[in-house]
Design an enzyme around this catalytic site. Structure first.
Site, short mmCIF file in Angstrom:
data_model
loop_
_atom_site.label_atom_id
_atom_site.label_comp_id
_atom_site.label_asym_id
_atom_site.label_seq_id
_atom_site.Cartn_x
_atom_site.Cartn_y
_atom_site.Cartn_z
N VAL B 13 8.64 -15.13 4.37
CA VAL B 13 7.80 -15.13 5.11
C VAL B 13 6.71 -14.47 5.72
O VAL B 13 5.72 -16.36 6.20
CB VAL B 13 9.06 -15.13 7.15
CG1 VAL B 13 8.60 -16.17 7.98
CG2 VAL B 13 10.85 -15.50 6.33
N GLU B 15 3.53 -11.78 4.95
CA GLU B 15 2.93 -11.07 4.65
C GLU B 15 1.72 -10.20 5.27
O GLU B 15 1.13 -10.56 5.59
CB GLU B 15 2.60 -10.58 3.18
CG GLU B 15 2.55 -9.37 2.44
CD GLU B 15 1.73 -9.80 1.07
OE1 GLU B 15 2.10 -11.01 0.38
OE2 GLU B 15 1.81 -8.77 -0.31
N GLY B 16 2.63 -8.66 4.72
CA GLY B 16 1.39 -7.74 6.05
C GLY B 16 0.51 -6.64 5.11
O GLY B 16 0.52 -6.89 4.05
N THR B 17 0.00 -5.83 5.92
CA THR B 17 -1.23 -4.77 4.50
C THR B 17 0.32 -4.24 4.67
O THR B 17 -0.20 -3.39 3.41
CB THR B 17 -2.10 -4.14 5.98
OG1 THR B 17 -1.05 -4.16 7.26
CG2 THR B 17 -3.40 -4.86 6.21
N ALA B 19 3.90 -3.93 4.30
CA ALA B 19 4.84 -4.42 4.48
C ALA B 19 5.06 -6.46 3.92
O ALA B 19 4.21 -7.14 4.80
CB ALA B 19 6.16 -4.83 5.75
N VAL B 20 5.93 -6.90 2.81
CA VAL B 20 6.28 -8.40 3.48
C VAL B 20 7.82 -8.19 3.52
O VAL B 20 8.49 -7.43 4.02
CB VAL B 20 6.80 -8.62 1.24
CG1 VAL B 20 6.80 -9.86 1.54
CG2 VAL B 20 5.58 -7.67 0.75
N VAL B 21 7.65 -9.49 4.83
CA VAL B 21 8.68 -10.16 5.57
C VAL B 21 9.19 -11.11 4.47
O VAL B 21 8.90 -12.57 4.56
CB VAL B 21 8.11 -10.12 7.21
CG1 VAL B 21 9.59 -10.98 7.98
CG2 VAL B 21 7.47 -9.59 7.56
N LYS B 37 10.07 -5.41 3.81
CA LYS B 37 9.71 -4.37 2.75
C LYS B 37 9.02 -3.55 3.19
O LYS B 37 7.98 -4.63 3.09
CB LYS B 37 10.81 -5.79 1.68
CG LYS B 37 11.04 -4.51 0.33
CD LYS B 37 10.81 -5.42 -0.58
CE LYS B 37 9.16 -5.45 -1.93
NZ LYS B 37 9.91 -6.78 -2.71
N ASP B 129 0.28 -1.97 21.17
CA ASP B 129 -0.13 -3.36 20.44
C ASP B 129 0.44 -4.32 20.51
O ASP B 129 0.57 -5.09 19.92
CB ASP B 129 -0.24 -3.23 19.18
CG ASP B 129 -0.88 -4.22 18.44
OD1 ASP B 129 -2.30 -4.24 18.40
OD2 ASP B 129 -0.19 -4.04 17.37
#
Lengths: 395, 366
Positions: B13, B15-17, B19-21, B37, B129
């Site tokens: 869905v 992807e962050g710095t 983690a991958v969702v 993840k 945040d």
């Protein structure tokens, strides 16, 4: 006044049905057009949203004062007095031209003036009166729901307004009611005028929105017309081309025709696609669309789940609230000594609160006090909320 | 705690710095979940700090307006967080121009935000945040605070905290001035910015750099005086950025009610200690006044889903009733429906879980 009443029927003169016909020219010449003077004299009455006054008119109209009726006087026009009695224009002229006079209806002693008559809109004068009274009340009592702290006080206000309207309509305690209105008027002058302005602004916004919608419709119509014209031109040109080709080229005539047809079909489908895209763009471009969205949104809201009033907490907050209380003077602990002194003032400026630290310490100390000790895995699922000081099951 | 075959990953869905969702679902219940993840291998010194924070704080928080951490498990070298699946966030909703907000909608969102935030603060956790992007919206309209990657608990007296937190546009002036000692008031400022953004449909205080952020704030709210904010000139990174006059909020928020502006101004007070607390905010007349906050199910929703559904989900045994955007709260018959369509083997598992739930409910209710 120049209006001379039509006493023809009194003098035994027969007035024919088509009163304004040739035989009746005598009355006509002496009687100036009623309509011309009436609009200036008799204002008021009930106006519809477009600002026009629609007058009640019936073939059975009869002036209760002079008993003249539509048969005798086809131009009979009944007007309503401030005491809600009707009489014909000629009676009004006859009675009130020389200044204020009492109402001619028996048992009604109200002093009337010529200018205070207004046209009749509704058949039933009770309705006429009610509408006029409510109009007047609505002008004074225009508070809105948001001007009140809660629903209850708003409802009370509405009830009060309804009482006043009822009293005025049915003539109960008129004087007392009037003083009540006056008192209210004095107390709420500012708010009333503010709400009046708000209403005007809303009406203006509505008008603007309608204008916008109209303009958009026009633009769309113009676009469509243009498209049609283009299409027509194109078809003409195509036909001409086809004829030319058939004339000059050596190829099979059937093939040429088929080819030009397919080309035309392609073009028309492309045009349809582009026009679709265009209309979409046009729709999104203006605030009219936004207004439409807002309208559908408000409509949708009405027939759904009701909005519940705000509840600050939906969980068991207060269960933890009364377990302890901070001492008002604070605590003299060595850990927060420097912070409390705060020589440079940076704790205060940054917003650090030593009270929060104390609160945390105290809550950590007391929150588990009434928790049952765990005994074995079986009971674990029974006591999900009480197994720690920080975890609070709130469902 | 780890029960890997219980979950099926379905689709990436985001992807962050760090983690991958993925979107997934619990095989036993069919409930949709998000699996975050966390890439561990990349970091030499072990797990990323934010992952630790997220697990640490989310494990302790359970509230309707805070995202729920369902499970944590590791596969190979990765750490996986199993979170509630929520299909949109407030930022998407604000940016979707086809949606119209009623004042009641804004009230409802802000009330839910304050409720979630109050719960965090009650448990002595600073979120640090808050922004529309981190306020996720469930399919039934409930708003949930997410992304606890920057969260921490309240500092003990005298301990420093970092001031490099909170996305710049939502960062309060005391952090911009480099204060190392602060409290829950920093989150309140962010909520104030979010409230303003909901009304304006565009970020309220959008500075281009940290310096510019201060200037933007002062331009909007006037430069604070020593009286308004005692001691702010002594903060570590204090720099004078020029004098700006105070302009009334009414000039910008022309359509807002007086109560709204009162709450907004209390959230955007310069002196952090005077700023309204989440608990006080929930008792503010703004929320009590008419119109009542919209029922969550009636709040505007994004028409576009985040990603197209994969094919196998349509003919699979996942219930179609639970997550579609048009469907409101599924409630108790959700599990009933599921039992009907799941295979017999899963059925027994689902039943055992349902019985367990009933059991706890009975124990709690009296």
């Amino acid at each position: 006044m120049s209006t001379k009443p039509n006493y023809g029927w009194l003098q035994g003169r027969t007035v024919k049905k088509g009163g304004h016909a040739s035989s009746n020219s005598h009355t006509r010449s002496t009687t100036p057009q009623i309509q011309s003077t009436s609009s200036t004299i008799f204002g008021g009455g009930i106006k519809d949203p477009s600002g026009r006054t629609s007058e009640y008119f019936s073939m059975d109209d009869q002036c209760p004062v002079c008993k003249s009726d539509r048969y005798l006087n086809p131009k009979l026009r009944l007007l309503v007095s401030t005491c809600y009695h009707k009489m014909c224009e000629s009676c009004i002229d006859r009675l009130f031209t020389l200044g204020p006079a009492p109402c001619p209806i028996p048992n009604c002693k109200v002093v009337l003036r010529k200018l205070a008559f207004s046209p009749q809109t509704f058949e039933d004068l009770g309705v006429e009166k009610e509408v006029a009274v409510r109009r007047r009340i609505a002008k004074e009592f225009n508070k809105r729901a948001e001007d009140f702290d809660d629903l209850r006080s708003y409802n009370d206000y509405l009830e009060e307004v309804e009482n006043i309207a009822f009293n005025l309509i049915n003539g109960i305690d008129v004087e007392a009611t009037e003083t009540r209105i006056k008192a209210y008027k004095a107390a709420n002058a500012a708010l009333t005028s503010l709400n009046l302005q708000r209403e005007e602004a809303e009406a203006l916004a509505l008008k603007e929105q309608e204008e916008l919608e109209r303009r958009e419709r026009e633009a769309r119509a113009a676009q469509l017309a243009q498209q049609e014209q283009q299409e027509r031109d194109e078809r003409l040109r195509e036909e001409q081309e086809l004829i030319n080709k058939l004339e000059t080229s050596q190829k099979d005539a059937h093939k040429i025709v088929a080819k030009s047809r397919s080309a035309a079909a392609k073009r028309s489908s492309a045009r349809a696609a582009s026009s679709n895209a265009n209309s979409g763009l046009l729709g999104m471009a203006f605030g009219a669309d936004y207004a439409k969205l807002l309208k559908t949104r408000t409509n949708k809201v009405n027939n759904n789940v009701p909005d519940e009033p705000h509840v600050p907490f939906q969980d068991n907050y207060y269960a933890y609230d009364d377990l302890f209380r901070l001492l008002p003077g604070g605590y003299n602990d060595i850990f927060s000594d420097a912070v409390r002194k705060d020589r440079e003032g940076i704790m205060r400026a940054g917003g650090y609160r030593v009270e929060e630290a104390w609160q945390r310490a105290l809550l950590s100390a007391v929150a588990g006090l009434d928790a049952m000790p765990l005994s074995g895995l079986e009971t674990e699922s029974i006591l999900p909320a009480n197994d720690g000081d920080v975890v609070m099951n709130s469902v | 705690m780890t029960d890997i075959p219980n979950r099926a990953k379905e689709q990436k869905v985001g992807e962050g710095t760090y983690a991958v969702v993925y979107r997934g679902r619990e095989v036993s219940t069919g409930r949709r979940v998000a699996i975050k993840k966390i890439k561990v291998g990349q970091f030499k010194d072990g797990l990323d700090m934010s992952a630790i924070r997220e697990v640490k704080y989310l494990r302790e928080l359970k509230h309707p307006n805070v995202i729920e951490l369902l499970d944590v498990f590791s596969s190979k070298t990765n750490l996986n967080l199993v979170l509630e699946f929520l299909d949109s966030d407030l930022e998407m909703i604000i940016k979707d121009r086809s949606l119209v907000f009623l004042p009641a909608d804004i009230k409802s969102w802000i009330a839910m935000t304050f409720r979630g935030l109050e719960f965090c603060h009650r448990n002595f956790i600073l979120h640090r945040d808050l922004k529309p992007n981190n306020l996720l919206i469930a399919s039934d309209g409930q708003l949930k605070i997410a992304d606890f990657g920057l969260a921490r608990d309240f500092a003990d007296p005298g301990y420093k905290m970092t001031c490099q937190v909170i996305t710049r546009w939502y960062r309060p002036p005391e952090l911009l001035f480099g204060s190392r000692y602060y409290s829950s008031a920093v989150d309140i400022w962010s909520v104030g910015c979010i409230l303003a953004e909901l009304m304006l449909r565009t970020p309220y205080l959008a500075g281009e750099s940290d310096m510019d952020q201060l200037k933007t704030i002062f331009r909007a709210l006037g430069t604070p005086t020593e009286q308004e904010w005692p001691g702010h000139t002594k903060l570590p990174d204090y720099v004078p950025v020029g004098q700006f006059p105070k302009t009334p909020l009414r000039d910008l928020f022309t359509a807002a009610s007086a109560d709204t502006l009162s709450l907004l101004s209390k959230c955007l007070l310069y002196e952090p200690r005077k700023r309204i607390s989440a608990k006080e905010a929930l008792h503010h007349p703004y929320f009590i006044a008419i119109p009542h906050p919209s029922h969550p199910s009636k709040l505007p929703k994004c028409s576009t889903q985040m990603a197209p559904r994969p094919l196998e989900e349509v003919d699979g045994n996942v219930d179609m009733a639970s997550t579609g955007p048009g469907v409101k709260a599924a409630g108790p018959n959700k599990s009933k429906l599921k039992r009907k369509i799941t295979s017999p083997m899963e059925e027994s598992r689902a039943r055992s879980i349902a019985r367990k739930l009933d059991f706890t409910k009975q124990a709690n209710s009296p």
